[in-house]
Design a protein around this motif. Structure first.
Motif, PDB file in Angstrom:
ATOM      1  N   ASP A  82      -5.670  -3.303  10.520  1.00  0.00           N
ATOM      2  CA  ASP A  82      -5.050  -1.866  10.724  1.00  0.00           C
ATOM      3  C   ASP A  82      -5.692  -1.179  11.964  1.00  0.00           C
ATOM      4  OD1 ASP A  82      -3.152  -2.859   9.229  1.00  0.00           O
ATOM      5  OD2 ASP A  82      -3.507  -1.543   7.380  1.00  0.00           O
ATOM      6  N   LYS A  94      -5.306  -2.944  15.382  1.00  0.00           N
ATOM      7  CA  LYS A  94      -4.184  -2.600  15.678  1.00  0.00           C
ATOM      8  C   LYS A  94      -3.655  -1.338  16.330  1.00  0.00           C
ATOM      9  CE  LYS A  94      -2.125  -6.297  12.935  1.00  0.00           C
ATOM     10  NZ  LYS A  94      -1.079  -6.868  11.675  1.00  0.00           N
ATOM     11  N   LYS A  95      -4.322  -0.189  15.575  1.00  0.00           N
ATOM     12  CA  LYS A  95      -3.991   1.181  16.007  1.00  0.00           C
ATOM     13  C   LYS A  95      -4.708   1.695  17.244  1.00  0.00           C
ATOM     14  CE  LYS A  95      -3.592   5.851  13.841  1.00  0.00           C
ATOM     15  NZ  LYS A  95      -3.881   6.503  12.636  1.00  0.00           N
TER      16      LYS A  95
END
Length: 335
Positions: A210, A213-214
């Motif tokens: 995550d 991706k962020k």
């Protein structure tokens, strides 16, 4: 032609950081940087003026089969008449060991002090941030010396630029002295610029997908490991970006406790530089290849360094603010 094998400069790089591309200012999202997003070291009456501010590493030099340590100031002192002219004129008549090392006389000592803007009443502040040990030495008690560059061979023409000029710290010690200054930096002046006991060796942990991706989306390079660490109210994220032969770029993002991105920078290899591992290497007791962060200078934001080992140039300290982006560590690297 006989090579000068007695003099070998072993530059103690500050856990190696970056080369030329490390000198670039970090990319910052100005709209997302609140004025109080980074804790700055408390200002005190002893806050140092950072105009014309210079810091140095400590080098070791082999002489007579033993080791000397010294602080070279030749990166900022480049006077073409910094050593006695008589010595240069008579160089063909002098033994090579007499040319390789000598103490500066009073005239040339004072000339060097003037050239680097310090006086006999100033002090050397030597801070080992790894051991949290601060030492203070009066300049008037330091021995001003000249060492011939290890890249000069016996019989070659010597000029003032052939010498590394500075102050001797240790004379004729064992090889063990190499580790003594692995995590030390030096400053000359009338005030101590260092914040004590606020530096931390970064211990990275694997981050979730995550995070990748962020904060690290959109790269055309292949994605490698994603790591995270914390210091005070800040969280650091690092993403390795790969090409065929390994890491090509390493991107750092710093987030505050309000989950706002307040800093980012891309580290790239250049001119033979190498990325340091993000995990401690076996038998690396001095932590030569570690990354460090924390409050290092009075009245300034936290710093971070140690991502790249430069082959040319000197290590760089990066400040986590937009006022003083990078600070070079003078190291007299003559590659």
């Amino acid at each position: 032609m006989k090579r000068n094998t007695a003099l070998v400069l072993l530059l103690l790089q500050l856990t190696a950081i970056s080369c030329k591309k490390d000198d670039k200012k970090p990319v910052q999202n100005q709209q997302n940087v609140p004025s109080d997003s980074i804790k700055t070291a408390a200002k005190t009456e002893d806050e140092v003026d950072f105009k014309n501010f210079n810091i140095f590493n400590v080098s070791t030099v082999q002489r007579n089969e033993l080791m000397d340590s010294f602080i070279s100031v030749s990166d900022i002192y480049t006077d073409p008449k910094s050593v006695p002219e008589d010595l240069l004129k008579k160089q063909k008549e002098l033994p090579f060991d007499k040319l390789s090392y000598f103490e500066l006389d009073e005239q040339y000592r004072q000339k060097m002090l003037t050239g680097i803007h310090i006086t006999e009443n100033d002090s050397l502040y030597l801070y080992n941030y790894g051991a949290n040990k601060l030492q203070k030495f009066p300049v008037r008690q330091l021995k001003a010396v000249a060492y011939l560059s290890p890249y000069v061979s016996e019989g070659e023409e010597i000029d003032a630029g052939s010498y590394m000029l500075g102050f001797q710290m240790d004379s004729q010690k064992s090889m063990n002295i190499f580790d003594k200054y692995a995590n030390a930096i030096a400053y000359f002046g009338n005030k101590n610029p260092f914040v004590e006991n606020k530096m931390k060796m970064i211990k990275w942990e694997k981050a979730s997908t995550d995070v990748q991706k962020k904060y690290f989306f959109g790269s055309k390079l292949r994605y490698g490991g994603t790591y995270q660490a914390k210091y005070d109210n800040l969280t650091y994220y690092v993403q390795d970006l790969l090409e065929e032969y390994g890491t090509h770029e390493r991107k750092l993002v710093v987030i505050n406790d309000r989950n706002e991105k307040i800093f980012e920078k891309i580290f790239s290899m250049d001119d033979g530089a190498e990325f340091n591992p993000l995990e401690r290497m076996e038998n690396d007791e001095a932590h030569y290849y570690a990354q460090w962060t924390g409050h290092l200078f009075k009245g300034k934001a936290p710093v971070v360094f140690g991502f790249i080992s430069p082959s040319f140039g000197c290590p760089v300290i990066t400040f986590l603010d937009k006022d003083k982006t990078v600070l070079n560590i003078n190291c007299d690297n003559r590659h």
